[in-house]
Scaffold this motif. Structure first.
Motif, mmCIF file in Angstrom:
data_model
loop_
_atom_site.group_PDB
_atom_site.id
_atom_site.type_symbol
_atom_site.label_atom_id
_atom_site.label_comp_id
_atom_site.label_asym_id
_atom_site.label_seq_id
_atom_site.Cartn_x
_atom_site.Cartn_y
_atom_site.Cartn_z
ATOM 1 N N THR B 33 0.836 -1.205 0.000
ATOM 2 C CA THR B 33 0.000 0.000 0.000
ATOM 3 C C THR B 33 0.869 1.252 0.000
ATOM 4 N N LEU B 34 1.965 1.172 0.732
ATOM 5 C CA LEU B 34 2.804 2.362 0.879
ATOM 6 C C LEU B 34 3.575 2.702 -0.394
ATOM 7 N N LEU B 35 3.555 1.762 -1.381
ATOM 8 C CA LEU B 35 4.335 2.020 -2.596
ATOM 9 C C LEU B 35 3.602 2.923 -3.592
ATOM 10 N N PHE B 36 2.312 3.111 -3.398
ATOM 11 C CA PHE B 36 1.532 3.825 -4.425
ATOM 12 C C PHE B 36 0.887 5.117 -3.925
ATOM 13 N N TRP B 37 0.757 6.057 -4.874
ATOM 14 C CA TRP B 37 0.010 7.284 -4.580
ATOM 15 C C TRP B 37 -1.183 7.460 -5.526
ATOM 16 N N ASP B 38 -1.287 6.520 -6.459
ATOM 17 C CA ASP B 38 -2.380 6.603 -7.429
ATOM 18 C C ASP B 38 -3.666 6.109 -6.762
ATOM 19 N N MET B 39 -4.698 6.941 -6.766
ATOM 20 C CA MET B 39 -5.900 6.558 -6.013
ATOM 21 C C MET B 39 -6.613 5.357 -6.620
ATOM 22 N N ARG B 40 -6.337 5.072 -7.912
ATOM 23 C CA ARG B 40 -6.965 3.880 -8.509
ATOM 24 C C ARG B 40 -6.344 2.618 -7.898
ATOM 25 N N TYR B 41 -5.036 2.644 -7.716
ATOM 26 C CA TYR B 41 -4.363 1.510 -7.065
ATOM 27 C C TYR B 41 -4.814 1.409 -5.601
ATOM 28 N N GLN B 42 -4.882 2.605 -4.985
ATOM 29 C CA GLN B 42 -5.287 2.608 -3.570
ATOM 30 C C GLN B 42 -6.693 2.037 -3.408
ATOM 31 N N ALA B 43 -7.541 2.293 -4.425
ATOM 32 C CA ALA B 43 -8.919 1.799 -4.343
ATOM 33 C C ALA B 43 -8.927 0.270 -4.285
ATOM 34 N N ILE B 44 -7.995 -0.360 -5.002
ATOM 35 C CA ILE B 44 -7.933 -1.836 -4.984
ATOM 36 C C ILE B 44 -7.588 -2.316 -3.575
ATOM 37 N N PHE B 45 -6.575 -1.666 -2.974
ATOM 38 C CA PHE B 45 -6.183 -2.061 -1.619
ATOM 39 C C PHE B 45 -7.315 -1.806 -0.626
ATOM 40 N N LEU B 46 -7.973 -0.670 -0.799
ATOM 41 C CA LEU B 46 -9.071 -0.342 0.114
ATOM 42 C C LEU B 46 -10.180 -1.390 -0.007
ATOM 43 N N ALA B 47 -10.441 -1.805 -1.248
ATOM 44 C CA ALA B 47 -11.492 -2.814 -1.466
ATOM 45 C C ALA B 47 -11.106 -4.117 -0.767
ATOM 46 N N MET B 48 -9.828 -4.495 -0.882
ATOM 47 C CA MET B 48 -9.382 -5.724 -0.213
ATOM 48 C C MET B 48 -9.567 -5.601 1.302
ATOM 49 N N ALA B 49 -9.166 -4.444 1.829
ATOM 50 C CA ALA B 49 -9.270 -4.232 3.281
ATOM 51 C C ALA B 49 -10.729 -4.308 3.717
ATOM 52 N N ILE B 268 6.130 -3.956 -6.158
ATOM 53 C CA ILE B 268 7.496 -3.443 -6.319
ATOM 54 C C ILE B 268 7.806 -3.281 -7.812
ATOM 55 N N SER B 269 7.419 -4.321 -8.598
ATOM 56 C CA SER B 269 7.703 -4.235 -10.042
ATOM 57 C C SER B 269 6.983 -3.042 -10.660
ATOM 58 N N PHE B 270 5.684 -2.895 -10.333
ATOM 59 C CA PHE B 270 4.907 -1.778 -10.886
ATOM 60 C C PHE B 270 5.579 -0.459 -10.558
ATOM 61 N N SER B 271 5.981 -0.330 -9.309
ATOM 62 C CA SER B 271 6.527 0.974 -8.925
ATOM 63 C C SER B 271 7.909 1.173 -9.565
ATOM 64 N N LEU B 272 8.647 0.072 -9.788
ATOM 65 C CA LEU B 272 9.941 0.227 -10.464
ATOM 66 C C LEU B 272 9.744 0.700 -11.905
ATOM 67 N N PHE B 273 8.633 0.244 -12.490
ATOM 68 C CA PHE B 273 8.326 0.688 -13.867
ATOM 69 C C PHE B 273 7.611 2.044 -13.885
ATOM 70 N N GLY B 274 7.551 2.661 -12.743
ATOM 71 C CA GLY B 274 6.987 4.015 -12.685
ATOM 72 C C GLY B 274 5.470 4.055 -12.664
ATOM 73 N N MET B 275 4.836 2.900 -12.423
ATOM 74 C CA MET B 275 3.367 2.905 -12.375
ATOM 75 C C MET B 275 2.886 3.205 -10.966
ATOM 76 N N GLY B 276 1.662 3.716 -10.863
ATOM 77 C CA GLY B 276 1.055 3.947 -9.555
ATOM 78 C C GLY B 276 1.518 5.216 -8.877
ATOM 79 N N LYS B 277 2.175 6.093 -9.669
ATOM 80 C CA LYS B 277 2.576 7.366 -9.050
ATOM 81 C C LYS B 277 1.360 8.280 -8.921
ATOM 82 N N PHE B 278 1.596 9.443 -8.371
ATOM 83 C CA PHE B 278 0.492 10.363 -8.128
ATOM 84 C C PHE B 278 -0.297 10.625 -9.408
#
Lengths: 537, 285
Positions: B33-49, B268-278
């Motif tokens: 969760t801490l790796l992303f700032w994109d609210m679409r990614y965060q929405a997935i984590f929130l849904a899981m929670a 980790i891979s997504f964030s290394l490829f620059g995905m999930g940023k703000f």
């Protein structure tokens, strides 16, 4: 035969203190013997216990000299873990000893630490539970147990380690009378099976039931008496420890007649006058399916000195917490001075009703005793001059003169308890409520401050919760008997206390003082202390 | 005496796993969760929670206080973030103004102005989702982990005996502290003390809290000394200890750990490829 315990020339001084806590103790205890260690607060009982179980000098530092042998082995060089397998210690308050979340894990704790195989641990733990007749508690959560159950579980945890010697430090202090009796009969049985038992206790009367082989009486760190119980009475001041009533009567006859106890409260008022506090059909629960109070009706009037008796968990504390508004009824209503507690803040009620909590450590905070005592009156906005007077008087009543500038938190438990009582006395409420005022106090002290409090002018009613039936006999003019959230009897002490069957059903055990009073009641027409009886009979 | 959290055995998703497996999954979830700032990614984590929350079997009545406290805290700070944009500055360089409110007054020549921008709004929303998923997963733990298993769980996660038992005691210390705090508050209220009426400057207010803070602290210290004595008296720490409670991994536990590790590796891979940023939703721009 080899002694279970041998102590030679034992002296100890705590690092922070000037004076010796123990002086030149010599003691031999035979296997299978029950030795009662008695004495007033601060006499060195607990220090002696800590020397035997090894906490001194390992956890409590200071200067230790002399020798202690357990079954012929000098313990000076042994690690605590080794000593703990030889001496099983049960502390005064089981709350302070229990570590496990469930009963079985608590009983198994010591064995787990010894790294024994799991099957062996389970077998030994189950055996200890069975031996004490508490196998049914096996899977219960420890914090939901009653005081008596906790004490037995703590004892099982110690017994599971199969010690040679059992050391019990005031094991009855926090128990209701019936639980205390159960614990005592277990101890007697263990001794009969060959266990050596050292029991620290100042309420000698209560321990008589296990017929200790000898008594060690300590005074200011020294042995004052060591020998048979029957001869103890001639060697000690009977005001210092609680002896059986007939014994006190004999001893008191040789002394001057004591003043008959008269409280300074107004005479009890007739039932048609408006009550100070009134409970109407009060019900309370934390969990809906477990009611703590059930349809309680009660009027507290001017002149009442009420003793509330009943088992642990009967609802006594919950009842008085309703009177000060810390708890509000789930059904029915409580009126203080004619007003519903729902419409008043606790601080407002505190002006009328002062409440001394059971544990002093939950309230003491100030840098000096004086400031601690001024806190309540200051919150109630008394004038500074008035506060000074209230503080001085309260300090005198609880015998803490000379300690005004001491930090309350550095005092002994007994002294802290007295500070907590004085802190509420200084507020000059019209009604005084005390929850177990004598717990952790030695006999002489509590008898003396109970007298002083009841003779203090200004109170219109006093209510105290107690496990000590004798306090009800000596001081109360009304007794409430509680059982499972209900008041099952509410009448004069003589009327309530003469029904032994009902008392026993409520886990209250008649004492020798009550017995003696009831025997002579047709003549005396009132209940009184043994000292007073000595001069009436 | 140490009390425990309000654990009860329930038929729930969280309690159907071994506590060690759940803690490992929890750790991978938090890290991901801490790796992303994109609210679409965060929405997935929130849904899981939220799935875990709704299948936890814990009734609202049991946990509403915790939710109100933590939820209130999160909403308050997210709102503050929204107003000030604090913390988000590193994530975006330019801002697109949505609305501007100027105060009709000025203080010593300075006129307070509230600038609502697309970036501030998106940042506050991402922040809200992120902290809510972390909080949701965390609130459930005390209700769902069996206190009798605390020690053996930490031991099973590879901590030494003493540390594992220390963690066990620490977990139970928190509710015990809460109980002692309430007892002290009651005792002082009975002496006419009213916490609601505390006033004055910061130092004065802290001083006036002494009647609460001192007894609770002293009690905690005295309580821990008792615990140490009680442990010493029963041979704690003399050597390797046996843990009576036994935990056994089952297939579903391995699956959960695998799932957690997979999420973490993907994150980790997504964030290394620059995905999930703000990310700022188009409709805000």
């Amino acid at each position: 035969m080899e002694a279970a315990l041998l102590i030679e020339n034992l002296s100890f001084r705590y690092r922070s203190r000037q004076e010796l806590a123990l002086k030149d103790i010599q003691l031999t205890v035979a296997k299978g013997e029950i030795l009662l260690i008695a004495g007033a607060s601060g006499c060195g009982k607990t220090t002696l216990a800590r020397c035997i179980n090894g906490l001194i000098p390992r956890s409590y530092k200071g200067e230790l000299s002399g020798k202690i042998q357990l079954c012929g082995i000098d313990i000076a060089k042994l690690p605590l873990a080794k000593i703990s397998q030889m001496v099983g210690t049960v502390l005064q308050d089981p709350e302070r000893q229990i570590l496990g979340t469930r009963v079985i894990s608590e009983v198994a704790f010591g064995l787990e630490n010894l790294g024994l195989p799991r099957e062996e641990i389970l077998a030994a733990a189950n055996q200890a539970l069975e031996h004490l007749g508490i196998s049914d508690l096996r899977d219960r959560e420890t914090f939901n147990l009653s005081g008596g159950e906790k004490q037995k579980v703590a004892l099982a945890g110690v017994l599971a380690m199969k010690p040679n010697l059992l050391l019990l430090d005031e094991p009855l202090a926090s128990l209701d009378p019936a639980s205390a009796q159960e614990t005592l009969s277990i101890v007697r049985r263990l001794a009969d099976e060959g266990m050596t038992v050292l029991m620290v206790e100042h309420r000698i009367e209560d321990v008589l039931k296990i017929a200790p082989d000898r008594v060690l009486y300590l005074q200011r760190g020294e042995i004052r008496y060591l020998g048979r119980l029957e001869d103890l009475y001639h060697s000690i001041n009977y005001h210092e420890v609680k002896l059986p009533a007939p014994m006190i009567v004999q001893l008191a006859k040789q002394e001057a007649k004591p003043q008959i106890f008269v409280s300074s409260l107004p005479s009890p008022e007739a039932s048609d006058t408006p009550p100070l506090v009134s409970f109407h059909q009060v019900g309370f629960f934390y969990d809906e399916d477990k009611p703590v109070l059930k349809e309680v009706n009660l009027d507290i009037r001017r002149g009442d000195i009420i003793a509330v008796l009943g088992a642990n968990g009967a609802g006594k504390t919950t009842l008085v917490k309703h009177a000060i508004g810390l708890l509000k009824p789930k059904s029915g209503r409580v009126l203080v001075n004619g007003r519903d507690t729902h419409t008043q803040s606790v601080a407002q009620i505190a002006q009328i009703l002062g409440y001394v909590f059971q544990s002093p450590s939950h309230m003491l905070f100030a840098p000096t005793v004086e400031e601690e005592l001024a806190f309540g009156p200051r919150n109630l906005q008394h004038s500074e001059e008035q506060i000074r007077k209230e503080v001085t008087e309260a300090i005198q009543i609880v015998h803490l003169s000379g300690m005004e500038k001491n930090p309350p938190l550095a005092l002994s438990f007994g002294q802290q308890k007295r500070v907590s009582i004085a802190a509420v006395l200084a507020m000059r409420s019209r009604i005084l409520v005390m929850d177990e005022p004598t717990a952790g106090q030695d006999y002489q002290n509590y008898m003396s401050f109970m007298h002083a409090i009841l003779q203090m002018p200004g109170f219109e009613a006093i209510i105290f919760i107690t496990h000590d039936v004798d306090l009800a006999v000596i001081f109360a003019n009304r007794v409430l008997l509680m059982d499972q959230g209900q008041i099952v009897a509410d009448d004069s002490p003589a009327n309530v206390l003469q029904d032994f069957d009902r008392l026993r059903a409520c886990r209250v055990i008649p004492t020798s003082l009550l017995d003696l009073n009831l025997q002579h009641y047709p003549r005396t027409r009132r209940l009184m202390s043994a000292e007073a009886l000595a001069h009436v009979l | 005496m140490l009390v425990t959290w309000r654990y009860r055995k329930r038929r729930s998703l969280i309690q159907s796993f071994d506590p060690r497996a759940w803690l490992i999954f929890y750790a991978t979830f938090i890290a991901s969760t801490l790796l992303f700032w994109d609210m679409r990614y965060q929405a997935i984590f929130l849904a899981m929670a939220l799935i875990v929350v709704f299948t936890s079997g814990i009734r609202w009545r049991e946990m509403y206080r915790a939710w109100l406290f933590i939820g209130g805290f999160i909403v308050f700070f997210s709102f503050l973030t929204f107003l000030t944009g604090r913390g988000g500055i590193e994530l975006y360089r330019e801002e697109h103004l949505i609305a501007r409110f100027a105060a009709p007054f000025s203080i010593l020549g300075w006129q307070p102005v509230l600038r609502i921008t697309a970036e501030k709004t998106a940042y506050a929303m991402a922040m809200l989702a992120r902290v809510f998923s972390l909080a949701s997963m965390t609130i459930l733990l005390p209700y769902s982990l069996n206190p009798a298993h605390y020690g053996v769980t930490f031991r099973g996660l590879g901590l030494p005996d003493k540390v594992a038992y220390g963690m066990d005691l620490t977990m139970r210390f928190i509710p015990t502290f809460g109980r002692d705090f309430n007892l002290t508050l009651d005792a002082q209220r009975a002496r006419g003390y009213e916490i609601e009426k505390i006033s004055g400057g910061l130092i004065a207010q802290i001083r006036k809290l002494a009647p609460l803070i001192v007894p609770v602290t002293i009690h905690a210290i005295a309580g821990s000394e008792d615990i140490i004595d009680a442990m010493d008296l029963r041979a704690f720490g003399v050597g390797p200890r046996t843990w009576l409670e036994e935990l056994k991994y089952r297939r579903r536990d391995y699956a959960l750990i695998g799932f957690g590790v997979l999420i973490l590796l993907l994150s980790i891979s997504f964030s290394l490829f620059g995905m999930g940023k703000f990310w700022v939703p188009g409709f805000l721009l």
